[in-house]
Design a protein around this motif. Sequence first.
Motif, PDB file in Angstrom:
ATOM      1  N   TYR A  82       0.835  -1.205   0.000  1.00 58.04           N
ATOM      2  CA  TYR A  82       0.000   0.000   0.000  1.00 58.04           C
ATOM      3  C   TYR A  82       0.869   1.255   0.000  1.00 58.04           C
ATOM      4  O   TYR A  82       0.655   2.175  -0.792  1.00 58.04           O
ATOM      5  N   LEU A  83       1.873   1.295   0.883  1.00 54.30           N
ATOM      6  CA  LEU A  83       2.757   2.458   0.946  1.00 54.30           C
ATOM      7  C   LEU A  83       3.537   2.647  -0.361  1.00 54.30           C
ATOM      8  O   LEU A  83       3.688   3.780  -0.845  1.00 54.30           O
ATOM      9  N   ALA A  84       4.012   1.555  -0.940  1.00 55.12           N
ATOM     10  CA  ALA A  84       4.732   1.640  -2.212  1.00 55.12           C
ATOM     11  C   ALA A  84       3.816   2.142  -3.326  1.00 55.12           C
ATOM     12  O   ALA A  84       4.227   2.961  -4.156  1.00 55.12           O
ATOM     13  N   ALA A  85       2.572   1.677  -3.324  1.00 55.94           N
ATOM     14  CA  ALA A  85       1.619   2.122  -4.349  1.00 55.94           C
ATOM     15  C   ALA A  85       1.313   3.608  -4.201  1.00 55.94           C
ATOM     16  O   ALA A  85       1.271   4.348  -5.194  1.00 55.94           O
ATOM     17  N   ILE A  86       1.102   4.058  -2.968  1.00 57.40           N
ATOM     18  CA  ILE A  86       0.847   5.486  -2.731  1.00 57.40           C
ATOM     19  C   ILE A  86       2.042   6.314  -3.209  1.00 57.40           C
ATOM     20  O   ILE A  86       1.880   7.332  -3.897  1.00 57.40           O
ATOM     21  N   ALA A  87       3.246   5.884  -2.851  1.00 57.01           N
ATOM     22  CA  ALA A  87       4.444   6.621  -3.257  1.00 57.01           C
ATOM     23  C   ALA A  87       4.582   6.647  -4.773  1.00 57.01           C
ATOM     24  O   ALA A  87       4.880   7.699  -5.359  1.00 57.01           O
ATOM     25  N   PHE A  88       4.343   5.520  -5.422  1.00 58.41           N
ATOM     26  CA  PHE A  88       4.452   5.451  -6.876  1.00 58.41           C
ATOM     27  C   PHE A  88       3.406   6.332  -7.558  1.00 58.41           C
ATOM     28  O   PHE A  88       3.729   7.077  -8.485  1.00 58.41           O
ATOM     29  N   ILE A  89       2.163   6.234  -7.102  1.00 53.64           N
ATOM     30  CA  ILE A  89       1.104   7.040  -7.692  1.00 53.64           C
ATOM     31  C   ILE A  89       1.362   8.523  -7.501  1.00 53.64           C
ATOM     32  O   ILE A  89       1.171   9.336  -8.399  1.00 53.64           O
TER      33      ILE A  89
END
Length: 128
Positions: A117-124
């Motif tokens: 989730y954190l990686a997805a938020i950072a990527f987005i």
Amino acid sequence: MTTLTKTKWFLPAFCVGLGAAVFAAQWIGGDARSGLISFAALAVVGLLILLGGRSETVRGLRGDARDERFRTMDIHAMAIAGVALVVTLIVVWLVELARGHDGSPYGQLLAVGGLAYLAAIAFIRWRG
């Protein structure tokens, strides 16, 4: 990959492939009969998805009739499923801790989900 998943054959083939993997796992585990039942159930689901071509819902799930509206529904459905899974993992993790166990494997699954989730938020955020 996206053109592959947009064909009407992808999801039925995925069901059959998953059924074969479940059969193999259960056979290796000493329960080939249950493996055959699992394979048959998943193959039937795949067949129903393949033959349900007139249904807009089935065509949307299959990927060959996706539009903006169905993509939005898919995102919302995935979010609801994700919340349900996380809540379930938290509950079973707490139950395992209350029983005096270390919470495995539920704690690890929660950690993977949280990091994803954190990686997805950072990527987005980085992309947008």
